[in-house]
Scaffold this motif. Structure first.
Motif, mmCIF file in Angstrom:
data_model
loop_
_atom_site.group_PDB
_atom_site.id
_atom_site.type_symbol
_atom_site.label_atom_id
_atom_site.label_comp_id
_atom_site.label_asym_id
_atom_site.label_seq_id
_atom_site.Cartn_x
_atom_site.Cartn_y
_atom_site.Cartn_z
ATOM 1 N N LYS A 1 0.679 -1.318 0.041
ATOM 2 C CA LYS A 1 0.080 -0.023 0.052
ATOM 3 C C LYS A 1 1.051 1.264 -0.091
ATOM 4 C CE LYS A 1 -4.065 -2.149 2.245
ATOM 5 N NZ LYS A 1 -4.933 -1.854 3.448
ATOM 6 N N TYR A 2 1.850 1.524 0.908
ATOM 7 C CA TYR A 2 2.834 2.434 0.866
ATOM 8 C C TYR A 2 3.731 2.549 -0.318
ATOM 9 C CZ TYR A 2 1.671 3.523 5.794
ATOM 10 O OH TYR A 2 0.958 3.678 6.839
ATOM 11 N N LEU A 3 3.939 1.469 -0.943
ATOM 12 C CA LEU A 3 4.890 1.675 -2.141
ATOM 13 C C LEU A 3 3.845 1.922 -3.318
ATOM 14 C CD1 LEU A 3 7.045 -1.734 -2.564
ATOM 15 C CD2 LEU A 3 7.612 0.622 -2.718
ATOM 16 N N SER A 4 2.731 1.635 -3.260
ATOM 17 C CA SER A 4 1.571 2.084 -4.275
ATOM 18 C C SER A 4 1.699 3.636 -4.300
ATOM 19 C CB SER A 4 0.346 1.486 -4.207
ATOM 20 O OG SER A 4 -0.468 2.025 -5.173
ATOM 21 N N CYS A 5 1.547 4.201 -3.217
ATOM 22 C CA CYS A 5 1.495 5.679 -2.875
ATOM 23 C C CYS A 5 2.896 6.475 -3.108
ATOM 24 C CB CYS A 5 0.804 5.975 -1.674
ATOM 25 S SG CYS A 5 -1.183 5.691 -1.617
ATOM 26 N N TYR A 6 3.673 5.794 -2.826
ATOM 27 C CA TYR A 6 5.208 6.407 -2.839
ATOM 28 C C TYR A 6 6.269 5.711 -3.658
ATOM 29 C CZ TYR A 6 3.335 8.963 1.296
ATOM 30 O OH TYR A 6 2.591 9.763 2.083
ATOM 31 N N TRP A 7 5.831 5.231 -4.660
ATOM 32 C CA TRP A 7 6.322 4.155 -5.684
ATOM 33 C C TRP A 7 7.916 5.102 -6.287
ATOM 34 C CZ3 TRP A 7 6.216 4.266 -11.409
ATOM 35 C CH2 TRP A 7 5.684 5.509 -11.918
ATOM 36 N N LEU A 8 7.794 6.103 -6.423
ATOM 37 C CA LEU A 8 9.023 6.745 -7.066
ATOM 38 C C LEU A 8 10.042 7.305 -5.920
ATOM 39 C CD1 LEU A 8 7.371 9.046 -9.904
ATOM 40 C CD2 LEU A 8 8.595 7.059 -9.854
ATOM 41 N N ARG A 9 9.667 7.164 -4.641
ATOM 42 C CA ARG A 9 10.410 7.253 -3.453
ATOM 43 C C ARG A 9 10.350 5.837 -2.621
ATOM 44 N NH1 ARG A 9 12.092 12.035 -1.544
ATOM 45 N NH2 ARG A 9 13.426 10.824 -0.380
ATOM 46 N N PRO A 10 10.573 4.702 -2.976
ATOM 47 C CA PRO A 10 10.405 3.560 -2.305
ATOM 48 C C PRO A 10 11.195 3.500 -1.104
ATOM 49 C CG PRO A 10 12.125 3.332 -4.167
ATOM 50 C CD PRO A 10 11.487 4.636 -4.367
ATOM 51 N N GLU A 11 12.263 4.316 -0.687
ATOM 52 C CA GLU A 11 12.876 4.281 0.638
ATOM 53 C C GLU A 11 12.002 4.883 1.572
ATOM 54 O OE1 GLU A 11 14.430 8.148 -1.534
ATOM 55 O OE2 GLU A 11 13.732 5.994 -2.230
ATOM 56 N N ASN A 12 11.207 5.642 1.249
ATOM 57 C CA ASN A 12 10.069 6.269 1.994
ATOM 58 C C ASN A 12 9.008 5.313 2.356
ATOM 59 O OD1 ASN A 12 11.508 8.556 2.175
ATOM 60 N ND2 ASN A 12 10.054 10.010 0.681
ATOM 61 N N ALA A 13 8.619 4.502 1.341
ATOM 62 C CA ALA A 13 7.581 3.608 1.581
ATOM 63 C C ALA A 13 8.037 2.490 2.700
ATOM 64 C CB ALA A 13 7.197 2.952 0.159
ATOM 65 N N PHE A 14 9.430 2.163 2.502
ATOM 66 C CA PHE A 14 9.585 1.018 3.403
ATOM 67 C C PHE A 14 9.956 1.752 4.896
ATOM 68 C CE2 PHE A 14 14.435 1.696 2.847
ATOM 69 C CZ PHE A 14 14.568 1.597 4.428
ATOM 70 N N TRP A 15 10.264 2.966 4.944
ATOM 71 C CA TRP A 15 10.205 3.682 6.141
ATOM 72 C C TRP A 15 8.971 3.954 6.860
ATOM 73 C CZ3 TRP A 15 15.095 5.823 7.621
ATOM 74 C CH2 TRP A 15 15.425 6.455 8.938
ATOM 75 N N MET A 16 8.035 4.072 5.845
ATOM 76 C CA MET A 16 6.582 4.146 6.594
ATOM 77 C C MET A 16 5.970 3.012 7.046
ATOM 78 S SD MET A 16 4.613 7.201 4.078
ATOM 79 C CE MET A 16 5.492 8.866 3.980
ATOM 80 N N THR A 17 6.222 1.881 6.257
ATOM 81 C CA THR A 17 5.631 0.683 6.789
ATOM 82 C C THR A 17 6.274 0.234 8.078
ATOM 83 O OG1 THR A 17 5.659 -0.006 4.502
ATOM 84 C CG2 THR A 17 5.734 -1.911 5.904
#
Length: 319
Positions: free
Chosen positions: A19-35
């Motif tokens: 879900k976070y990757l879908s919203c932040y796909w161009l900044r994947p490092e932010n997606a895993f941090w939010m996860t």
């Protein structure tokens, strides 16, 4: 040293990452941090009345609370000042337009109130129908609420606040006697977990491009001991401390795709919608494979122990 395998990651974590990757796909490092930040909060109930201080566009809290948007939507759909991001450290997300409207597939549990100092972000948060009320407010100033107004306070941006002692005292003031505050805070060891110590070798321009002034926007990062002293001064007891970002996480995040994000956004937003969605789908699947193994709060490739880069503190007013 962790040798985590993809199979060991709980399904719920993988779902959250997607879900976070879908919203932040161009900044994947932010997606895993939010996860990881979401997983630290876990399934903890955040009883109302509740407030999300510095809520931004609301996407983090929306997804954490169980919300879901259509795959075609992401936070890069409505951005601005891309030419000023690299040199002037502009915030591309401090922008909205009439077309912005996340297509909500699943609503989230509502939060009583959200605050932020950027009106554009509040305008975006309003589209999620997550908050009962949204208030434009700078957290460096006194909170515009009565004493003991909230049962739950959440903030993942306390280290952005210059007047940190006043801010924490304000959180204590608005908490009900049996209430809880959930603060995710960065520690100053983050500086050592980046390329900053290699300035003499890499040069100022290299680090300026990589960093984009982020440390200047974190005036209140401190050690774990600093945060404990601050909580003590604010008459807040630490109920629980949950480290969830390791040195390895921080070093992966340090560079990520940050330097080329403005160009990636331009390219992505210049595609036809069907092409954009197809490329995004491949992109998300690739980063699911890359990032799922590291989405563990204890994942660290360094053999010697080191201070965590971010901790979730659960706080209560002193009796």
């Amino acid at each position: 040293m962790q040798t985590a395998q993809t199979e060991s990651i709980p399904t719920t974590v993988a779902e959250s990452l997607r879900k976070y990757l879908s919203c932040y796909w161009l900044r994947p490092e932010n997606a895993f941090w939010m996860t990881l930040r979401s997983e630290a909060l876990g399934n903890t109930e955040l009883p109302r009345p509740s407030i999300d201080l510095s809520c931004g566009d609301g996407i983090f809290s929306f997804i954490h609370a169980g919300g879901e948007v259509d795959f075609e939507f992401d936070v890069f759909c409505s951005v601005g000042r891309l030419e000023a991001v690299t040199n002037d450290h502009a915030d591309m997300f401090d922008h909205t337009d009439a077309s912005y409207g996340p297509p909500v597939r699943r609503s989230a549990h509502s939060i009583s109130c959200g605050t932020d100092w950027k009106q554009n972000l509040l305008d975006k948060a309003k589209k999620l129908d997550l908050y009962d009320e949204l208030i434009l407010h700078d957290s460096n100033e006194r909170l515009p609420f009565e004493n003991e107004s909230y049962q739950t306070v959440h903030c993942n941006s306390a280290y952005w606040v210059k007047n940190i002692d006043s801010f924490l005292a304000e959180i204590q003031r608005i908490l009900q006697p049996d209430g809880r505050a959930y603060l995710s805070v960065k520690l100053d060891c983050m500086r050592e977990y980046t390329l900053q110590p290699l300035r003499s070798s890499l040069g100022d321009r290299f680090l300026e491009i990589i960093g984009r002034g982020r440390f200047e926007t974190w005036p209140s990062v401190g050690s774990a001991e600093d945060w404990l002293r601050r909580f003590e001064r604010a008459n807040l007891d630490v109920v629980e401390a949950k480290p969830f970002i390791t040195r390895t996480h921080a070093q992966i995040w340090d560079v990520g795709l940050r330097p080329i994000a403005p160009m990636l956004v331009k390219m992505a937003n210049g595609l036809r919608p069907e092409n954009r969605a197809a490329i995004k789908r491949e992109w998300v699947e690739l980063f699911m494979d890359l990032l799922t193994p590291i989405c563990r709060a204890d994942f660290d490739l360094f053999t010697t122990s080191s201070e965590p880069a971010e901790i979730l503190y659960v706080l209560a007013p002193k009796e």
